[in-house]
Design an enzyme around this catalytic site. Structure first.
Site, PDB file in Angstrom:
ATOM      1  N   GLU A  47      -5.383  48.660 -16.932  1.00 56.78           N
ATOM      2  CA  GLU A  47      -6.225  49.865 -16.952  1.00 56.78           C
ATOM      3  C   GLU A  47      -6.715  50.196 -15.530  1.00 56.78           C
ATOM      4  OE1 GLU A  47     -10.609  50.486 -16.904  1.00 56.78           O
ATOM      5  OE2 GLU A  47     -10.260  49.439 -18.788  1.00 56.78           O
ATOM      6  N   HIS A  48      -7.219  49.160 -14.827  1.00 54.16           N
ATOM      7  CA  HIS A  48      -7.678  49.387 -13.450  1.00 54.16           C
ATOM      8  C   HIS A  48      -6.550  49.899 -12.561  1.00 54.16           C
ATOM      9  CE1 HIS A  48     -11.728  47.355 -12.653  1.00 54.16           C
ATOM     10  NE2 HIS A  48     -11.639  47.482 -13.955  1.00 54.16           N
ATOM     11  N   HIS A 104      -6.919  44.980 -19.477  1.00 54.65           N
ATOM     12  CA  HIS A 104      -7.985  45.528 -18.655  1.00 54.65           C
ATOM     13  C   HIS A 104      -7.539  45.681 -17.199  1.00 54.65           C
ATOM     14  CE1 HIS A 104     -11.628  44.746 -16.096  1.00 54.65           C
ATOM     15  NE2 HIS A 104     -12.080  45.760 -16.796  1.00 54.65           N
ATOM     16  N   GLU A 164     -16.475  41.923 -11.145  1.00 49.95           N
ATOM     17  CA  GLU A 164     -16.872  42.448 -12.456  1.00 49.95           C
ATOM     18  C   GLU A 164     -17.151  41.291 -13.419  1.00 49.95           C
ATOM     19  OE1 GLU A 164     -14.093  45.272 -14.091  1.00 49.95           O
ATOM     20  OE2 GLU A 164     -15.147  45.414 -15.994  1.00 49.95           O
TER      21      GLU A 164
END
Lengths: 421, 427
Positions: free
Chosen positions: B68-69, B65, B140
């Protein structure tokens, strides 16, 4: 790509959107009335009851089985707000019979069923009492569970402060405190009012032709045309900025800010729309790029507008220690717009994105019905949507952002005690 | 390039494999203005322990993840901005087993496509940009910690699974992501973003030949390492659950309950898993769906409301069933679900008639989903990576028998492997 035919069916304005790119056909009915507190709660209960039981299908499971038999047709209701109005809509989406390998008059039966849906509440009697009580319980639970969604609950709390004495504070999905007192008789009366007084529109989208009108005639009839004027709330200038705080045991604070803008006509509405996209309404917006990406002050940050009414809202999830810094930074970005510290390229980029988004909406059945419904409601304007968008320039953005003023700041945060723990 | 037609659903797909191993699918949607593209690597949050050409690696939780960012950031700024400049909406998401990058647009298509490919293919990380990302992802993670549904979901997974990384938040934890370095990111990118581990799916109204040539040319111009030998190492997962019951408290209004039925994975082949997945979907709908008498029984007793939901999750490494409801009477709810599951077994409850209704309904849902380019691209990818074809689904549905439905329900809904997790207000 698609062709729109406007006409009237049984005195009801009807838009038939012909396109063969979808695998389904959607028939939608829109009922529009003035948004009033006494009305919205009843209409929420009513509309949910209407799509669950009908005279022909007095048990929910039987209605669902019937829809399943017609290849999973979807019957839904929805509520929303436009300007000062409350809209209740009913949609029936079903598979185009091109994909069905048997003789089945799907359109005819779905239109007959819609008639059944719209007519049934006039037959409500004591035998519907248990059903009504159950629907009230479900509705109350839906409203109650929204309170555990922090973002939603804090947005509602901000509206309560900002629109203290105004109707706008009531959301289109109704008021929890009003549910208990509603009776079945009142539901029946509200239905009668809806059928008699509301402004109704019919929208159809899919691979259909004029012959569908024969089936549409079965749904609902009126003796003459009923028109309800469609207008926004009047502009109220801001005196002092209102502030309110609540605390809960939470990790991330919710910062909500409400703004009012003096938006006079369709062209200004468009400028307001573009300004919002530049401010916080898109991934390339000032709030997203600067507050989130550059300053890392928030994971979530965005702004949204009610263009007709001239309201803008900013919602952010921020660290409890950074609330004030974030608020100042958010207001700082509005100053950027007011002072015109941006280039024309940014305005053009946002406009291009809006055009793309609008074209993408046209690739969805419900997107097309929404566009056509808006067109039915809109006052006449010499310029088309695309032309009004094209006309927006730097100066218009600066002007409309100067006419946008902060009204309310609401913060849901962690209490000091939790901070120490 | 191969063209595959699906006359029953009026769809056609073009398939091509580039020389470097990348699979490309072009799915035609005549009349659509929108073009939707996903570029996906078979690499998700569960791939935290692996061997490359024999050498073993352990990387921090949440790295897929995180990567991905970071892929959106390049030396000359944020690529997000460039997509907007060219009139496209871009996004990305990470799941247990894949990471997808996507955009949609109605204009400047080739520019956006090459932007997407370059963004995903060319990594750029520095210690400084990695450190800044930690702040964003921490927010997040915190946001999800305030979400009662999300908290309860991970609590349930943690009570079901001893070792499988499915129990770890896809975003990782505040402490795990602080361990991530740019070296980790380069390693994972080099390994899992190799073209042979990826698939590119394009949905819209295209001129196919020149589009494939354009992609081929781009892929041919890349300097790609030899295909790495990837071995994913998953920990052994016992058949048993961790704990049958767990109670959490939170600052909330409503009490929620989640039940999980863990199903021991026999690592069966892809088509057997698809049959189980569809059979369980039919079975659960028959027993607990809104057309079932049991649903109304639970409703009449006031045990459930609109928050009631159930789902069967079937992945290559695990499968389970989850139930969720907001209710004060958690014990009665759990008892009732258990009782109903037993009552329908061997009672002739599952009938051909019920299955026929379910099948008609699902075919309608499936066809209406095919109106959406997003649905097609995402689901086509998911099915492809799992070894099936989304457009052959009606044929598989057609072949499901009532025996499949009953057999899988009895097999999966075993209360010895059930966990009950409750989240309630403080006090």
């Amino acid at each position: 790509m698609y062709k729109v035919k406007n006409s009237e069916v049984n005195h009801i304005p009807t838009a038939i959107i012909e396109t063969d790119k979808f695998k389904t056909i959607t028939v939608q009915l829109q009922f529009r009335s003035r948004m009033e507190r006494e009305r919205v709660t009843k209409r929420n209960i009513l509309s949910k009851m209407m799509v669950k039981r009908t005279v022909s299908f007095p048990k929910e499971a039987d209605l669902l089985k019937h829809l399943a038999h017609y290849y999973g047709a979807h019957l839904t209701s929805n509520v929303s707000r436009k300007g000062q109005d409350h809209i209740v809509s009913f949609s029936m989406e079903f598979v185009n019979d091109r994909f069905i390998r048997e003789e089945l008059d799907v359109i005819g039966e779905m239109c007959r069923l819609l008639h059944d849906v719209l007519d049934t509440p006039s037959h409500y009697d004591d035998s519907y009492q248990d059903f009504f009580t159950k629907e009230k319980r479900l509705y109350r639970n839906r409203l109650r569970s929204m309170k555990d969604n922090r973002a939603q609950a804090s947005f509602q709390a901000m509206l309560d402060v900002m629109f203290d004495q105004e109707e706008y504070k009531y959301l289109p999905h109704g008021v929890l405190e009003d549910v208990e007192a509603v009776t079945l008789d009142e539901i029946k009366e509200e239905h009668a009012r809806m059928m008699a007084d509301d402004d109704i529109a019919i929208l159809v989208v899919g691979a259909v032709d004029d012959s569908i009108k024969y089936d549409l005639q079965k749904i609902v009839a009126r003796n003459g045309k009923t028109e309800v004027a469609h207008r926004p709330y009047p502009y109220r200038p801001v005196d002092d900025v209102k502030r309110s705080n609540d605390t809960q045991q939470i990790e991330q604070a919710k910062l909500n800010m409400g703004f009012r803008a003096d938006v006079r006509d369709l062209q200004e509405q468009m400028a307001f729309n573009v300004m919002n996209q530049m401010y916080g309404g898109s991934a390339s917006s000032l709030l997203f790029m600067n507050i989130r990406e550059k300053l890392s002050l928030a994971y979530q940050i965005h702004s949204q507008v009610d263009v007709r009414n001239g309201y803008m809202f900013v919602m952010g999830g921020v660290d409890p220690g950074n609330v004030e810094t974030a608020e100042n930074a958010i207001l700082g970005e509005l100053e950027v717009l007011r002072k015109g510290e941006f280039d024309t390229e940014f305005v053009e980029e946002v406009k291009r994105m809006m055009k793309v988004n609008r074209q993408e909406v046209m690739d969805k059945p419900k997107g097309l019905t929404t566009l056509e419904y808006n067109r039915l409601l809109q006052e006449a304007h010499p310029l088309s949507w695309e032309e009004r968008l094209e006309a927006v320039d730097r100066e218009m953005i600066m002007e409309i952002s100067r006419k946008t003023a902060l009204d309310t700041v609401y913060v849901l945060t962690r209490s000091d005690e939790d901070e120490k723990n | 390039m191969k063209r595959i037609d699906y006359p029953e659903i009026d769809e056609s797909v073009y398939r091509h494999q580039c020389d470097n191993g990348l699979d490309v699918f072009v799915i035609q949607k005549p009349g659509y203005s929108k073009k939707f593209v996903t570029y996906t690597t078979k690499y998700g949050s569960m791939d935290d322990h692996f061997r490359i050409d024999g050498e073993a690696f352990n990387v921090p939780d949440g790295i897929a993840h995180f990567l991905e960012h970071k892929m959106f950031e390049k030396e000359d700024g944020d690529v997000f901005n460039l997509f907007s400049k060219y009139g496209a909406n871009a996004n990305a998401f990470t799941s247990y087993d894949r990471t997808s990058y996507l955009f949609s647009t109605t204009e400047s298509f080739e520019k956006n496509l090459s932007l997407l490919m370059n963004m995903v293919e060319q990594p750029y990380f520095t210690e400084e940009t990695v450190a800044r990302e930690v702040g964003i992802i921490n927010e997040e993670i915190k946001m999800y910690q305030d979400n009662p549904g999300y908290k309860l979901y991970f609590e349930t997974l943690n009570q079901m699974y001893h070792n499988l990384p499915v129990k770890t938040d896809i975003a990782g934890t505040e402490s795990s992501i602080s361990e991530i370095t740019s070296d980790h990111l380069f390693l994972c990118h080099r390994t899992f973003y190799h073209p042979s581990n990826m698939v590119l799916i394009l949905v819209g109204d295209f001129d196919v030949e020149p589009l494939m040539q354009y992609i081929d040319q781009h892929q041919g111009g890349r300097d790609v390492d030899a295909r790495p030998e990837i071995e994913r190492i998953l920990p052994e997962e016992p058949k048993d659950i961790v704990n049958p019951r767990s109670v959490l408290e939170m600052d909330v209004e409503e009490t929620r309950v989640m039940l999980g039925f863990k199903h021991h994975q026999d690592r069966t082949d892809a088509s057997a898993r698809l049959v189980r997945d569809l059979s369980m979907m039919f079975a659960l709908d028959m027993v607990f769906g809104e057309q079932s008498e049991y649903y109304y029984e639970l409703m009449e007793k006031g045990l459930i409301d609109d928050s009631f939901s159930f789902s069967h999750i079937e992945e290559a490494a695990f499968s389970h069933v989850l139930f969720a409801a907001n209710t004060e009477e958690t014990e009665t709810f759990t008892e009732e679900i258990r009782r109903i599951c037993e009552a329908v077994k061997d009672s002739g409850f599952f009938t051909q008639e019920k299955l026929t209704v379910q099948k008609r309904e699902i075919i309608g849902d499936y066809l209406s989903s095919l109106n959406s380019p997003e649905y097609i691209a995402n689901q086509y990818t998911k099915y492809y990576l799992d070894g099936y074809d989304l457009y052959r689904l009606p044929e598989v549905i057609d072949e499901i028998t009532i025996n499949d439905v009953e057999k899988h329900f009895i097999d999966v809904m075993d209360s010895r492997y059930m966990v009950e997790c409750i989240l309630k207000p403080h006090g």
